[in-house]
Design a protein around this motif. Structure first.
Motif, PDB file in Angstrom:
ATOM      1  N   ALA A   1      80.883 -33.099 -36.369  1.00 15.72           N
ATOM      2  CA  ALA A   1      81.345 -34.404 -36.396  1.00 15.72           C
ATOM      3  C   ALA A   1      81.486 -35.823 -35.472  1.00 15.72           C
ATOM      4  N   MET A   2      80.957 -36.846 -36.072  1.00 15.13           N
ATOM      5  CA  MET A   2      80.882 -37.948 -34.817  1.00 15.13           C
ATOM      6  C   MET A   2      82.430 -38.439 -35.107  1.00 15.13           C
ATOM      7  N   ILE A   3      82.413 -38.801 -33.564  1.00 16.21           N
ATOM      8  CA  ILE A   3      83.557 -39.385 -32.843  1.00 16.21           C
ATOM      9  C   ILE A   3      83.557 -40.347 -32.222  1.00 16.21           C
ATOM     10  N   ASN A   4      84.571 -41.781 -31.851  1.00 19.38           N
ATOM     11  CA  ASN A   4      84.432 -42.680 -31.269  1.00 19.38           C
ATOM     12  C   ASN A   4      84.918 -42.879 -30.065  1.00 19.38           C
TER      13      ASN A   4
ATOM     14  N   GLU B   1      79.883 -43.640 -29.496  1.00 20.57           N
ATOM     15  CA  GLU B   1      79.856 -42.413 -31.157  1.00 20.57           C
ATOM     16  C   GLU B   1      78.960 -41.273 -30.621  1.00 20.57           C
ATOM     17  N   HIS B   2      79.500 -40.204 -30.887  1.00 21.10           N
ATOM     18  CA  HIS B   2      78.856 -38.789 -30.548  1.00 21.10           C
ATOM     19  C   HIS B   2      79.474 -37.828 -31.145  1.00 21.10           C
ATOM     20  N   ARG B   3      78.487 -36.367 -31.010  1.00 21.49           N
ATOM     21  CA  ARG B   3      78.846 -35.604 -31.769  1.00 21.49           C
ATOM     22  C   ARG B   3      80.304 -34.885 -30.935  1.00 21.49           C
ATOM     23  N   ILE B   4      81.546 -34.034 -31.895  1.00 19.14           N
ATOM     24  CA  ILE B   4      82.665 -33.705 -30.549  1.00 19.14           C
ATOM     25  C   ILE B   4      81.736 -32.218 -30.436  1.00 19.14           C
ATOM     26  N   GLY B   5      80.427 -31.252 -30.954  1.00 19.49           N
ATOM     27  CA  GLY B   5      80.055 -30.564 -30.308  1.00 19.49           C
ATOM     28  C   GLY B   5      79.373 -30.434 -28.780  1.00 19.49           C
ATOM     29  N   ILE B   6      79.178 -31.686 -28.400  1.00 15.62           N
ATOM     30  CA  ILE B   6      78.322 -32.275 -27.257  1.00 15.62           C
ATOM     31  C   ILE B   6      79.601 -32.382 -26.604  1.00 15.62           C
ATOM     32  N   ARG B   7      80.266 -32.787 -26.890  1.00 18.80           N
ATOM     33  CA  ARG B   7      81.691 -32.562 -25.127  1.00 18.80           C
ATOM     34  C   ARG B   7      82.588 -31.783 -25.142  1.00 18.80           C
ATOM     35  N   TYR B   8      83.138 -30.985 -26.513  1.00 14.29           N
ATOM     36  CA  TYR B   8      83.657 -29.814 -26.247  1.00 14.29           C
ATOM     37  C   TYR B   8      83.636 -28.741 -26.321  1.00 14.29           C
ATOM     38  N   PRO B   9      83.694 -27.498 -26.417  1.00 12.67           N
ATOM     39  CA  PRO B   9      83.985 -26.390 -27.527  1.00 12.67           C
ATOM     40  C   PRO B   9      84.423 -26.518 -28.555  1.00 12.67           C
ATOM     41  N   VAL B  10      83.590 -25.860 -29.397  1.00 11.84           N
ATOM     42  CA  VAL B  10      84.005 -26.228 -30.321  1.00 11.84           C
ATOM     43  C   VAL B  10      83.900 -25.042 -31.433  1.00 11.84           C
ATOM     44  N   ILE B  11      84.833 -24.628 -32.123  1.00  9.00           N
ATOM     45  CA  ILE B  11      85.112 -22.950 -32.830  1.00  9.00           C
ATOM     46  C   ILE B  11      85.451 -23.097 -33.917  1.00  9.00           C
TER      47      ILE B  11
ATOM     48  N   ARG C   1      74.000 -26.869 -27.944  1.00 10.34           N
ATOM     49  CA  ARG C   1      74.711 -27.991 -28.986  1.00 10.34           C
ATOM     50  C   ARG C   1      73.620 -29.149 -27.560  1.00 10.34           C
ATOM     51  N   ARG C   2      74.106 -29.328 -26.356  1.00  7.57           N
ATOM     52  CA  ARG C   2      74.024 -29.889 -25.727  1.00  7.57           C
ATOM     53  C   ARG C   2      72.177 -29.968 -26.034  1.00  7.57           C
TER      54      ARG C   2
END
Length: 492
Positions: A312-315, A320-330, A451-452
């Protein structure tokens, strides 16, 4: 053995217990032992035997290893069978052979509960290396060293409770717990100190002797900041099949979660990134969280588990970037969380995995239909089978027929990883091997790193086959249950 009896006296205790009808059969005896363990606040560590005499002898060994355990058993049996003459005889024999411990029942139980909390706060048991040193500081040179590897702090405390006070009048147990409070750090230090303070007052001891001034400062690492979790639940709306009631919590460590949003307006999936962005940029409790680390957890129904939520993209601040490269997402299973009948296996496997997270065994499935469903369930039912990896996604069918992913959840598996676009089994085995190696508890962060990596090498284009862009990680912590779901560990 903490309390030593000769063979004849121990045999008298064994026979006295066997003369009680409810304790003469192993199945009924197990019920009373479970009640005793709840009363003590910890498990009795002893090997069960098929032969009744040997099993009761092992039980008596365990009772002697924990001060107050035999007295507590008598108290429980008197509650169940107040008019029983054999129970009365056992009570008289215990009073004759075993002195009353100096800690009362409630204080001993509270101490063991605090120890359990400490062990849960450090599931890898890395703190065990310090216990022999703290033990030696508490008992001094007159007492022998621990003659075995320390595996349970409950055993050490039971041993120390039986040791008399030294020349300064301070019981070794209080010295040990006082030092342990200094070493343990937040959040267990304050309850340990309060417990010691009450014992000092009750025993009329010199607090300065028991406190930190007795010894040089115990070197210890600074406590690690508590983890932060942003939990997003998507519950199916009863009226509109393609919309979901969204609830959000912020949870710090294992504290109860604070509700950030309790949606009464069902939303389509396309609105979830917008909500998530608002929480990350405008919600004061998220912005001002105690530490910068944040894990995002999506609590999803079975039909949504294969959604690429980490894409999912957030700004944030115009970027704007994918949340999975900024935070661990499970992701986590909403259906399993709602089904109390599935919690026992889930908790049991999570407890095992918490203590064996380094190089934990992995069940790897390369293609659907590799096992019959019952065969797969049997394969996954062992306690040590707590990690499942699949080279293929869940079925996209609308019905409730179980697939391999769902069988894993029913079997209690807390960690499931799969490739959403399907994978050659051999390729997937190579790719996932490094991801699942080492400490499984750090898997959410390693998945973020993967993911990164998928984006750092020019692989961001549509149709990229990098596993980091197609990996779903279900990581279900059975110790952290967001409200309003029932907590898995009942109150003591």
């Amino acid at each position: 053995m903490v309390t030593s009896l000769n063979v004849d006296d121990q045999h008298r205790l064994v026979e006295a217990i066997r003369r009680i009808d409810a304790m003469s059969v192993q199945r009924e005896r197990a019920v009373h032992v479970q009640a005793l363990e709840r009363d003590l606040g910890h498990r009795l560590d002893y090997a069960r035997h098929d032969k009744e005499m040997l099993d009761v002898w092992a039980l008596v060994d365990a009772l002697l290893n924990y001060p107050g355990a035999a007295h507590a058993l008598v108290r429980i049996l008197r509650t169940f069978y107040p008019s029983s003459l054999p129970v009365r005889a056992l009570g008289e024999l215990v009073a004759e052979l075993l002195p009353e411990p100096w800690l009362d029942q409630a204080e001993r139980r509270e101490l063991h509960e605090l120890i359990t909390s400490l062990e849960r706060a450090d599931p890898s048991l890395s703190h065990l290396g310090r216990f022999p040193m703290l033990y030696r500081r508490a008992v001094g040179p007159a007492w022998p060293q621990l003659d075995r590897e320390v595996r349970s702090l409950h055993d050490v405390v039971a041993l120390l409770e039986e040791m008399p006070a030294g020349r300064d009048g301070a019981p070794p147990l209080l010295l040990f717990v006082s030092d342990l409070a200094e070493y343990a750090g937040y959040p267990t230090a304050t309850p340990f100190r309060d417990w010691v303070r009450r014992q000092v007052e009750a025993q009329g001891l010199n607090g300065a002797v028991v406190g930190r001034g007795r010894f040089p400062e115990v070197p210890r690492a600074e406590p690690e900041p508590a983890e932060n979790y942003l939990i997003i639940e998507c519950a199916p709306d009863a009226l509109e099949a393609d919309r979901y009631l969204v609830t959000a919590w912020l949870q710090v460590g294992r504290e109860p979660g604070s509700t950030l949003r309790c949606g009464d307006e069902p939303l389509p999936l396309s609105r979830i990134p917008e909500l998530l962005e608002r929480l990350l940029t405008s919600e004061s409790s998220v912005i001002g969280r105690p530490s910068p680390d944040l894990t995002i957890e999506f609590l999803l129904p079975r039909a949504l588990l294969d959604e690429p939520v980490e894409q999912a993209m957030i700004n944030i601040a115009g970027f704007e970037h994918r949340i999975g490269i900024r935070y661990p997402v499970i992701v986590r299973s909403l259906d399993r969380m709602r089904m109390a009948a599935l919690h026992h296996e889930w908790r049991h496997k999570w407890d095992w995995l918490s203590g064996h997270s380094v190089d934990a065994p992995v069940c790897l499935l390369g293609q659907p239909g590799e096992y019959d469903k019952e065969e797969l369930y049997s394969k996954l039912s062992g306690t040590s089978t707590a990690v499942l990896a699949l080279a293929f996604p869940p079925w996209s069918r609308a019905d409730d027929e179980p697939d391999e992913h769902w069988v894993g959840l029913v079997a209690g598996v807390p960690v499931v990883a799969w490739c959403r676009d399907g994978r050659d089994p051999a390729q997937f085995a190579r790719e996932v091997k490094g991801l699942l190696a080492a400490d499984v508890m750090k898997l959410p962060r390693r998945a973020m790193d993967l993911r990164r990596q998928a984006l750092s090498g020019g692989l961001a284009g549509s149709g990229s086959g990098h596993l980091g862009l197609n990996l779903t990680l279900l990581f279900d912590d059975a110790d952290r249950i967001p409200e309003p779901y029932v907590r898995l560990r009942p109150p003591a």
